[in-house]
Design an enzyme around this catalytic site. Structure first.
Site, PDB file in Angstrom:
ATOM      1  N   ALA A 194       7.175  -5.453   4.688  1.00 59.80           N
ATOM      2  CA  ALA A 194       6.843  -6.037   5.993  1.00 59.80           C
ATOM      3  C   ALA A 194       5.988  -7.276   5.804  1.00 59.80           C
ATOM      4  O   ALA A 194       5.303  -7.419   4.785  1.00 59.80           O
ATOM      5  CB  ALA A 194       6.095  -5.025   6.869  1.00 59.80           C
ATOM      6  N   TYR A 195       6.060  -8.150   6.774  1.00 61.01           N
ATOM      7  CA  TYR A 195       5.138  -9.284   6.864  1.00 61.01           C
ATOM      8  C   TYR A 195       3.948  -8.772   7.663  1.00 61.01           C
ATOM      9  O   TYR A 195       4.033  -8.607   8.878  1.00 61.01           O
ATOM     10  CB  TYR A 195       5.819 -10.452   7.577  1.00 61.01           C
ATOM     11  CG  TYR A 195       5.021 -11.746   7.574  1.00 61.01           C
ATOM     12  CD1 TYR A 195       3.869 -11.877   8.347  1.00 61.01           C
ATOM     13  CD2 TYR A 195       5.441 -12.842   6.829  1.00 61.01           C
ATOM     14  CE1 TYR A 195       3.142 -13.053   8.353  1.00 61.01           C
ATOM     15  CE2 TYR A 195       4.727 -14.039   6.835  1.00 61.01           C
ATOM     16  CZ  TYR A 195       3.579 -14.135   7.595  1.00 61.01           C
ATOM     17  OH  TYR A 195       2.866 -15.302   7.604  1.00 61.01           O
ATOM     18  N   GLN A 212       0.820  -1.208   0.000  1.00 63.51           N
ATOM     19  CA  GLN A 212       0.000   0.000   0.000  1.00 63.51           C
ATOM     20  C   GLN A 212       0.860   1.267   0.000  1.00 63.51           C
ATOM     21  O   GLN A 212       0.678   2.166  -0.823  1.00 63.51           O
ATOM     22  CB  GLN A 212      -0.921   0.001   1.221  1.00 63.51           C
ATOM     23  CG  GLN A 212      -1.928  -1.137   1.221  1.00 63.51           C
ATOM     24  CD  GLN A 212      -2.897  -1.032   2.379  1.00 63.51           C
ATOM     25  OE1 GLN A 212      -3.940  -0.393   2.289  1.00 63.51           O
ATOM     26  NE2 GLN A 212      -2.548  -1.646   3.498  1.00 63.51           N
ATOM     27  N   THR A 231       4.964   0.015  13.521  1.00 63.45           N
ATOM     28  CA  THR A 231       3.539  -0.176  13.782  1.00 63.45           C
ATOM     29  C   THR A 231       3.152   0.109  15.221  1.00 63.45           C
ATOM     30  O   THR A 231       3.973  -0.008  16.136  1.00 63.45           O
ATOM     31  CB  THR A 231       3.154  -1.632  13.441  1.00 63.45           C
ATOM     32  OG1 THR A 231       1.786  -1.888  13.818  1.00 63.45           O
ATOM     33  CG2 THR A 231       4.029  -2.622  14.191  1.00 63.45           C
ATOM     34  N   TYR A 246       3.310 -10.655  15.153  1.00 59.96           N
ATOM     35  CA  TYR A 246       3.553  -9.507  14.285  1.00 59.96           C
ATOM     36  C   TYR A 246       4.179  -8.357  15.070  1.00 59.96           C
ATOM     37  O   TYR A 246       5.200  -7.799  14.667  1.00 59.96           O
ATOM     38  CB  TYR A 246       2.231  -9.067  13.648  1.00 59.96           C
ATOM     39  CG  TYR A 246       2.322  -7.749  12.909  1.00 59.96           C
ATOM     40  CD1 TYR A 246       3.086  -7.629  11.755  1.00 59.96           C
ATOM     41  CD2 TYR A 246       1.633  -6.622  13.363  1.00 59.96           C
ATOM     42  CE1 TYR A 246       3.170  -6.414  11.080  1.00 59.96           C
ATOM     43  CE2 TYR A 246       1.710  -5.409  12.695  1.00 59.96           C
ATOM     44  CZ  TYR A 246       2.473  -5.318  11.550  1.00 59.96           C
ATOM     45  OH  TYR A 246       2.567  -4.112  10.894  1.00 59.96           O
ATOM     46  N   TRP A 250      -3.426   1.389  11.357  1.00 65.57           N
ATOM     47  CA  TRP A 250      -4.667   1.270  10.585  1.00 65.57           C
ATOM     48  C   TRP A 250      -4.503   1.768   9.140  1.00 65.57           C
ATOM     49  O   TRP A 250      -5.298   2.577   8.650  1.00 65.57           O
ATOM     50  CB  TRP A 250      -5.795   2.042  11.266  1.00 65.57           C
ATOM     51  CG  TRP A 250      -6.196   1.571  12.620  1.00 65.57           C
ATOM     52  CD1 TRP A 250      -5.485   0.807  13.497  1.00 65.57           C
ATOM     53  CD2 TRP A 250      -7.431   1.885  13.287  1.00 65.57           C
ATOM     54  NE1 TRP A 250      -6.196   0.633  14.660  1.00 65.57           N
ATOM     55  CE2 TRP A 250      -7.391   1.273  14.562  1.00 65.57           C
ATOM     56  CE3 TRP A 250      -8.547   2.635  12.944  1.00 65.57           C
ATOM     57  CZ2 TRP A 250      -8.441   1.370  15.481  1.00 65.57           C
ATOM     58  CZ3 TRP A 250      -9.599   2.734  13.854  1.00 65.57           C
ATOM     59  CH2 TRP A 250      -9.541   2.099  15.108  1.00 65.57           C
ATOM     60  N   ILE A 272      15.213  -8.795   0.360  1.00 64.68           N
ATOM     61  CA  ILE A 272      15.868  -8.119   1.480  1.00 64.68           C
ATOM     62  C   ILE A 272      16.205  -9.063   2.634  1.00 64.68           C
ATOM     63  O   ILE A 272      16.835  -8.643   3.600  1.00 64.68           O
ATOM     64  CB  ILE A 272      15.044  -6.917   1.993  1.00 64.68           C
ATOM     65  CG1 ILE A 272      13.660  -7.368   2.501  1.00 64.68           C
ATOM     66  CG2 ILE A 272      14.920  -5.839   0.927  1.00 64.68           C
ATOM     67  CD1 ILE A 272      12.901  -6.260   3.228  1.00 64.68           C
TER      68      ILE A 272
END
Length: 287
Positions: free
Chosen positions: A60-61, A12, A101, A125, A151, A37
């Site tokens: 990111a995962y 995103q 995050t 996470y 979010w 990476i």
């Protein structure tokens, strides 16, 4: 003109960055097919070959629930890969922007989280993202910032806004959680903030900043506004988190204090409804 590496370019945030860039820099937008990476040698080779001067790590995962049963892969991407990027940033004196995050917190606060609040992640996470942060701080490359956000949604990828639009067209009623509170982040607003910040970064110690859109609401409130702006007739009913169990525990309170990033970089952050309005208009869903 600086050479800028953007990882996670199909996500995103990476996709929104691609939409916003101008000709004052050379951007190298990569995904795993171009640059893995999790391969330290591949990172070094790429940065040397392209003479990279700035890294923006959007990779990111992010499959929060899947990560509960896939911790090894989540750790490789959210922690070890971040460590490798920080190491090359240190060796090559590369400016480094890393996206983290709100999940590094446990969500039990009653005041908006500031950067110095104690971390206490409650999911795989969150733990792997915090491990990535800690790796950066230990290596401590110059001109490096960590931006925690919450979010995130966009016209790209899978996200809450797209899910609500789809379900709002398929169903008459929908239950959405009302007891998790925070602020949405329109990825394009964050992308613009990153582009504004990069030329200003100048610090010897790693700095952490918080960024989301302005305002405070629940997922229920967010869903209600999506339906209102899109003029969908789906009725949104408030439900408790316990009525919608998930493998990963979510923070109940994710509100981030953004005073530091606004003051340091002279940012004006858009209100969450304005970000949503822009996103829906871009998607052709604003009625």
């Amino acid at each position: 003109m600086p050479n800028i590496l953007v990882t996670g370019s199909r996500g995103q945030l990476g996709s929104e960055l691609r939409e916003l860039v101008n000709n004052n820099a050379i951007f190298h937008f990569t995904d795993r097919s171009v640059l893995d990476i999790t391969d330290q040698d591949a990172i070094k080779h790429f940065c040397l070959e392209k003479d990279i001067e700035v890294i923006i790590n959007c990779a990111a995962y992010t499959a929060v629930d899947k990560a509960e049963e896939d911790e090894e892969n989540a750790d490789r991407i959210n922690h070890l890969a971040v460590k490798y990027l920080a190491q090359i940033a240190k060796e090559r004196e590369i400016r480094f922007v890393h996206i983290s995050t709100d999940y590094v917190f446990d969500g039990t606060n009653f005041m908006p989280y500031v950067e110095s609040n104690r971390t206490n992640p409650t999911s795989v996470y969150g733990r792997t993202k915090l491990a990535g942060e800690e790796a950066i701080r230990k290596i401590n490359p110059d001109n490096t910032v960590i931006i925690r956000t919450s979010w995130v949604y966009s016209t790209y990828g899978s996200n809450f806004v797209k899910t609500m639009l789809r379900l709002g067209k398929e169903r008459d009623t929908l239950g959405v959680i009302f007891d998790q509170v925070g602020t949405p982040t329109y990825a394009r607003d964050l992308a613009q903030a990153i582009l504004d910040i990069v030329p200003q970064i100048e610090n010897k110690e790693v700095e952490i900043y918080h960024y989301s859109n302005e305002g405070v609401l629940s997922w229920y409130d967010f869903a209600k506004e999506i339906m209102k702006m899109a003029k969908l007739e789906c009725k949104i009913n408030p439900i408790e988190t316990k009525s919608y169990p998930t493998p990963a525990k979510r923070p109940y309170y994710s509100l981030l204090n953004k005073a530091k990033i606004k003051e340091t970089f002279n940012l004006e952050i858009p209100y969450w409804k304005d970000g949503l309005d822009t996103c829906l208009r871009t998607m052709g869903e604003r009625k």
